[in-house]
Structures are given as structure tokens and as C-alpha cells.
Design a protein around this motif. Structure first.
Motif, PDB file in Angstrom:
ATOM      1  N   ASP A 162       0.904  -1.220  -0.068  1.00 13.13           N
ATOM      2  CA  ASP A 162      -0.081   0.054   0.109  1.00 13.13           C
ATOM      3  C   ASP A 162       1.021   1.153   0.178  1.00 13.13           C
ATOM      4  O   ASP A 162       2.002   1.135  -0.435  1.00 13.13           O
ATOM      5  N   GLN A 163       0.341   2.246   0.324  1.00 10.57           N
ATOM      6  CA  GLN A 163       0.926   3.772   0.256  1.00 10.57           C
ATOM      7  C   GLN A 163       2.216   3.580   1.539  1.00 10.57           C
ATOM      8  O   GLN A 163       3.227   4.100   1.211  1.00 10.57           O
ATOM      9  N   TRP A 164       1.742   3.028   2.508  1.00 16.05           N
ATOM     10  CA  TRP A 164       2.921   2.871   3.585  1.00 16.05           C
ATOM     11  C   TRP A 164       4.052   2.002   2.994  1.00 16.05           C
ATOM     12  O   TRP A 164       5.223   2.668   3.210  1.00 16.05           O
ATOM     13  N   GLU A 165       3.874   0.828   2.745  1.00 13.56           N
ATOM     14  CA  GLU A 165       5.003   0.184   2.112  1.00 13.56           C
ATOM     15  C   GLU A 165       5.880   0.553   0.907  1.00 13.56           C
ATOM     16  O   GLU A 165       6.950   0.539   0.796  1.00 13.56           O
ATOM     17  N   SER A 166       4.808   1.082  -0.126  1.00 15.49           N
ATOM     18  CA  SER A 166       5.405   1.726  -1.199  1.00 15.49           C
ATOM     19  C   SER A 166       6.256   2.782  -0.999  1.00 15.49           C
ATOM     20  O   SER A 166       7.487   2.915  -1.473  1.00 15.49           O
ATOM     21  N   SER A 167       6.064   3.644   0.171  1.00 15.31           N
ATOM     22  CA  SER A 167       6.741   4.697   0.333  1.00 15.31           C
ATOM     23  C   SER A 167       8.173   4.228   1.163  1.00 15.31           C
ATOM     24  O   SER A 167       9.111   4.816   0.859  1.00 15.31           O
ATOM     25  N   LEU A 168       8.084   3.387   1.968  1.00 18.79           N
ATOM     26  CA  LEU A 168       9.490   2.901   2.517  1.00 18.79           C
ATOM     27  C   LEU A 168      10.113   2.038   1.361  1.00 18.79           C
ATOM     28  O   LEU A 168      11.528   2.705   1.525  1.00 18.79           O
ATOM     29  N   VAL A 169       9.682   1.540   0.595  1.00 19.43           N
ATOM     30  CA  VAL A 169      10.648   1.081  -0.696  1.00 19.43           C
ATOM     31  C   VAL A 169      11.179   2.192  -1.472  1.00 19.43           C
ATOM     32  O   VAL A 169      12.229   2.288  -1.958  1.00 19.43           O
ATOM     33  N   MET A 170      10.381   3.240  -1.384  1.00 17.65           N
ATOM     34  CA  MET A 170      10.897   4.372  -2.355  1.00 17.65           C
ATOM     35  C   MET A 170      11.920   5.112  -1.477  1.00 17.65           C
ATOM     36  O   MET A 170      12.638   5.759  -2.160  1.00 17.65           O
ATOM     37  N   SER A 171      11.890   5.048  -0.057  1.00 18.54           N
ATOM     38  CA  SER A 171      13.120   5.367   0.534  1.00 18.54           C
ATOM     39  C   SER A 171      14.404   4.681   0.402  1.00 18.54           C
ATOM     40  O   SER A 171      15.448   5.404   0.371  1.00 18.54           O
ATOM     41  N   VAL A 172      14.261   3.332   0.358  1.00 17.57           N
ATOM     42  CA  VAL A 172      15.173   2.395   0.533  1.00 17.57           C
ATOM     43  C   VAL A 172      16.009   2.473  -0.950  1.00 17.57           C
ATOM     44  O   VAL A 172      17.177   2.281  -0.884  1.00 17.57           O
ATOM     45  N   CYS A 173      15.218   2.159  -2.048  1.00 11.22           N
ATOM     46  CA  CYS A 173      15.702   1.811  -3.385  1.00 11.22           C
ATOM     47  C   CYS A 173      14.681   2.390  -4.153  1.00 11.22           C
ATOM     48  O   CYS A 173      13.881   1.972  -4.937  1.00 11.22           O
ATOM     49  N   PRO A 174      14.699   3.834  -4.453  1.00 10.25           N
ATOM     50  CA  PRO A 174      13.539   4.332  -5.194  1.00 10.25           C
ATOM     51  C   PRO A 174      13.588   3.849  -6.683  1.00 10.25           C
ATOM     52  O   PRO A 174      12.294   3.970  -7.230  1.00 10.25           O
ATOM     53  N   ASP A 175      14.521   3.465  -7.471  1.00 10.90           N
ATOM     54  CA  ASP A 175      14.621   3.035  -8.539  1.00 10.90           C
ATOM     55  C   ASP A 175      13.865   1.864  -8.767  1.00 10.90           C
ATOM     56  O   ASP A 175      13.720   1.462  -9.988  1.00 10.90           O
ATOM     57  N   LEU A 181       2.829   1.250 -12.750  1.00 16.20           N
ATOM     58  CA  LEU A 181       2.544  -0.256 -12.973  1.00 16.20           C
ATOM     59  C   LEU A 181       1.446  -0.773 -12.067  1.00 16.20           C
ATOM     60  O   LEU A 181       0.690  -1.622 -12.135  1.00 16.20           O
ATOM     61  N   GLN A 182       0.828   0.247 -11.186  1.00 19.37           N
ATOM     62  CA  GLN A 182       0.073  -0.098 -10.212  1.00 19.37           C
ATOM     63  C   GLN A 182      -1.419   0.054 -11.096  1.00 19.37           C
ATOM     64  O   GLN A 182      -1.950   1.189 -11.164  1.00 19.37           O
ATOM     65  N   LYS A 183      -2.074  -1.253 -11.083  1.00 19.30           N
ATOM     66  CA  LYS A 183      -3.119  -1.127 -12.072  1.00 19.30           C
ATOM     67  C   LYS A 183      -4.609  -1.394 -11.661  1.00 19.30           C
ATOM     68  O   LYS A 183      -5.444  -1.443 -12.491  1.00 19.30           O
ATOM     69  N   PHE A 184      -4.671  -1.522 -10.333  1.00 22.01           N
ATOM     70  CA  PHE A 184      -5.689  -2.200  -9.827  1.00 22.01           C
ATOM     71  C   PHE A 184      -6.549  -0.724  -9.102  1.00 22.01           C
ATOM     72  O   PHE A 184      -5.990   0.293  -8.668  1.00 22.01           O
ATOM     73  N   PRO A 185      -7.853  -0.785  -9.190  1.00 21.72           N
ATOM     74  CA  PRO A 185      -8.759   0.368  -8.626  1.00 21.72           C
ATOM     75  C   PRO A 185      -8.372   0.747  -7.103  1.00 21.72           C
ATOM     76  O   PRO A 185      -8.190  -0.747  -6.381  1.00 21.72           O
ATOM     77  N   ILE A 188      -7.816  -0.297  -2.472  1.00 24.77           N
ATOM     78  CA  ILE A 188      -8.140  -1.859  -2.620  1.00 24.77           C
ATOM     79  C   ILE A 188      -8.198  -2.513  -1.252  1.00 24.77           C
ATOM     80  O   ILE A 188      -7.581  -2.292  -0.290  1.00 24.77           O
ATOM     81  N   LYS A 189      -9.475  -2.906  -1.152  1.00 24.30           N
ATOM     82  CA  LYS A 189     -10.164  -3.408  -0.059  1.00 24.30           C
ATOM     83  C   LYS A 189     -10.217  -4.935   0.167  1.00 24.30           C
ATOM     84  O   LYS A 189     -10.264  -5.573  -0.587  1.00 24.30           O
ATOM     85  N   PRO A 190     -10.127  -5.487   1.569  1.00 27.94           N
ATOM     86  CA  PRO A 190     -10.298  -6.782   1.538  1.00 27.94           C
ATOM     87  C   PRO A 190     -11.626  -7.238   1.329  1.00 27.94           C
ATOM     88  O   PRO A 190     -12.606  -6.766   1.505  1.00 27.94           O
ATOM     89  N   LEU A 191     -11.555  -8.452   0.533  1.00 25.90           N
ATOM     90  CA  LEU A 191     -12.809  -9.144  -0.336  1.00 25.90           C
ATOM     91  C   LEU A 191     -13.553  -9.754   1.000  1.00 25.90           C
ATOM     92  O   LEU A 191     -14.581 -10.247   0.701  1.00 25.90           O
ATOM     93  N   GLY A 192     -12.793 -10.545   2.104  1.00 19.73           N
ATOM     94  CA  GLY A 192     -13.474 -11.015   3.003  1.00 19.73           C
ATOM     95  C   GLY A 192     -13.770 -12.485   2.483  1.00 19.73           C
ATOM     96  O   GLY A 192     -14.868 -13.077   3.216  1.00 19.73           O
ATOM     97  N   LEU A 193     -13.447 -13.224   1.419  1.00 17.59           N
ATOM     98  CA  LEU A 193     -13.514 -14.368   0.845  1.00 17.59           C
ATOM     99  C   LEU A 193     -13.291 -15.518   1.935  1.00 17.59           C
ATOM    100  O   LEU A 193     -13.474 -16.571   1.812  1.00 17.59           O
ATOM    101  N   VAL A 214      -1.935  -7.088  -2.927  1.00  9.91           N
ATOM    102  CA  VAL A 214      -1.752  -5.616  -2.873  1.00  9.91           C
ATOM    103  C   VAL A 214      -2.966  -4.965  -2.149  1.00  9.91           C
ATOM    104  O   VAL A 214      -3.943  -5.659  -2.173  1.00  9.91           O
ATOM    105  N   THR A 215      -2.667  -4.150  -1.204  1.00 10.76           N
ATOM    106  CA  THR A 215      -3.618  -3.386  -0.604  1.00 10.76           C
ATOM    107  C   THR A 215      -3.825  -1.849  -0.601  1.00 10.76           C
ATOM    108  O   THR A 215      -2.690  -1.288  -0.884  1.00 10.76           O
ATOM    109  N   GLY A 216      -5.008  -1.147  -0.279  1.00  5.61           N
ATOM    110  CA  GLY A 216      -4.947   0.127  -0.087  1.00  5.61           C
ATOM    111  C   GLY A 216      -4.844   0.993  -1.285  1.00  5.61           C
ATOM    112  O   GLY A 216      -5.355   0.719  -2.298  1.00  5.61           O
ATOM    113  N   SER A 217      -3.803   2.234  -1.137  1.00  2.21           N
ATOM    114  CA  SER A 217      -3.786   3.304  -2.310  1.00  2.21           C
ATOM    115  C   SER A 217      -2.104   3.333  -2.654  1.00  2.21           C
ATOM    116  O   SER A 217      -1.824   4.242  -2.095  1.00  2.21           O
TER     117      SER A 217
END
Length: 266
Positions: A162-175, A181-185, A188-193, A214-217
Motif C-alpha cells: 500500500d502507500q505505507w510500504e510503497s513509501s518505505l521502498v521508495m526511501s530505500v531503493c527508489p529506482d 504499474l499499479q493497475k488495480f482500482p 484496494i479493500k479486503p474481499l473477505g472471502l 496488494v492493499t490500500g492506495s
């Protein structure tokens, strides 16, 4: 100090004087389409290395292997048989101990490792080893001020790619991040299935919530957010290292427990 870069004299000095070695644990798994497969290991290893600069200790080389059965449906995941994985961890800890480190800090970067590490630590109580184990996931059990600071930067919506983990990776290795490439609406919420039985669990709870891993925004992520979050986690882990260094209580309990266990039937 990083194990792989240490020269013999400084390695021996670190083992003799500091006694603590961090074993950062990640996995290889899909994190949506926009993040690298090694996300968890990359982030937790960077946190460990930077925290060890603030509170000196040894950091074991980047370790990509953990419990990731729930993501084995996707390309790139590497899973091990349970006995092999636990045996590998046991062997690594024994080797760290053989090299003179008496306190091993299992620092997890992957939520799926947590239950495995709990069991691994409990199983070590059966063995008379020359080291004491400690464990935490770097982002869990923050104190109120740390949690407030982290929440002010961004909320976590699922905590995976999500934005939290994506931000962390952008800090560690932005390239290594490509948000285009994030193509999901989003969000992204849990389906509960995988949670149809109420309190009764199944192995498919995560897959049933997030079948694309993948979760969140994710597109709300930024390097600026990641840099601020990384500093919170680095400072927290440095405090953990200090507490482990100063701890005399757990090794004492370990000795007492083993003495009582080994004296049974005598």
C-alpha cells in the motif's frame, strides 16, 4: 556493522564487546505490480543497518527466506518446506552463537514471519544454546508517540504494497518502484472471502482478502513519506538494540529454565 563487510579483527571486537547480532528476516514475494519481490528484506535490512550505526551491533547479511506459503500462487515467491526452513534458521542462529554473539535479535520485515518466529523461539527453549533470542517486527508495538508520528505521515490500508510500504521502498531503493504499474482500482479493500466462518480460521484468510497481494492506495506513496517513516523505525530499532544489550533478566530466566528442565528425573 555489517557481517559481510567486517574484517576479522573488527568482527571479533564486535562479538566480544557488543554481543548483539541482528538477523533481519524478509521473504521473496509479489507486492502488487509496482514493487520489487524483495521488498520486505530490502526494507528491514536497511533499518537494521542504520539502527546499528546509532547503537553498535552486528547485522547479519540480507536474508530473503521466510514463511510465504500464502503467496506461492504468484511468480517470484520462494517457499521452503517447514522443517527445512526452521532447521536453516536454527543452524544460522547456532553459527551466530558459535561466533561469539550471545544475543540474537530476530528482526522481521514480513508479517507472515511473525507466528513462525514465535514458534521458532519457543522451540529453542528445548535446547541448551549459548545465546538468547529476541524478536519483533520493526513496525509493530510502537510506543504511543511513535505510533502518533507514524500515523501523522500516512495511514496503512492493509499494510502490504500500500502507500505505507510503497513509501518505505521508495526511501530505500527508489529506482525499484514504478507506481505507473499499479493497475488495480484504489483503494484496494479486503474481499473477505477467506473469513466466512467467523472466528474459525483457515489458511486462506489472506488470499481471500487480497488475491493480488496488494492493499490500500499505493499511488499515494512518496519518497518523502518513506524517509520520515524510515527514521521512526530506525530510531525505534536502535532503542530495541540498546534494551537488548542491557538486558540481564532474560538470560537469567533462560539459565534457570534450562537448569530446571535438565534436572527433571534426576
Amino acid at each position: 556493522m555489517q557481517w559481510e563487510y567486517a574484517k576479522p579483527a573488527e568482527f571479533e571486537k564486535m562479538a566480544r564487546e557488543e554481543k548483539v547480532c541482528i538477523l533481519p528476516l524478509g521473504v521473496l514475494e509479489r507486492h502488487g505490480e509496482h514493487l520489487p519481490l524483495g521488498t520486505d528484506a530490502l526494507v528491514v535490512h536497511k533499518i537494521a543497518v542504520e539502527a546499528a550505526k546509532k547503537e553498535p551491533c552486528m547485522v547479519f547479511p540480507m536474508f530473503y527466506f521466510g514463511q510465504i506459503h500464502e503467496a506461492s500462487f504468484a511468480s517470484g515467491a520462494i517457499t521452503f518446506e517447514t522443517d527445512y526452513l526452521l532447521g536453516l534458521l536454527r543452524n544460522i542462529c547456532d553459527e551466530i552463537g558459535r561466533n561469539g554473539f550471545t544475543k540474537i535479535f530476530l528482526l522481521s520485515g514480513h508479517g507472515g514471519n511473525n507466528s513462525m518466529l514465535d514458534y521458532f523461539m519457543m522451540s529453542t527453549m528445548d535446547r541448551d544454546v549459548p545465546y538468547t533470542l529476541y524478536s519483533i517486527m520493526y513496525c509493530q508495538n510502537l510506543d504511543p508517540e511513535e505510533l502518533k508520528a507514524a500515523s501523522a505521515i500516512q495511514s496503512s490500508e492493509g499494510g502490504h504494497a500500500d502507500q505505507w510500504e510503497s513509501s518505505l521502498v521508495m526511501s530505500v531503493c527508489p529506482d525499484a518502484v514504478d507506481l505507473t504499474l499499479q493497475k488495480f482500482p484504489e483503494p484496494i479493500k479486503p474481499l473477505g472471502l477467506g473469513r466466512k466462518l467467523g472466528r474459525v480460521k483457515s489458511p486462506f484468510w489472506w488470499y481471500g482478502d487480497y488475491p493480488e497481494n496488494v492493499t490500500g492506495s499505493p499511488t499515494l506513496a512518496s519518497k518523502e513519506k518513506g524517509d520520515k517513516l524510515m527514521q521512526i523505525y530506525i530510531d525505534r530499532v536502535a532503542k530495541d538494540i540498546k534494551a537488548i544489550k542491557e538486558d540481564e533478566h532474560i538470560p537469567k530466566l533462560q539459565r534457570e529454565f534450562l537448569e530446571r528442565r535438565n534436572s527433571l528425573g534426576k
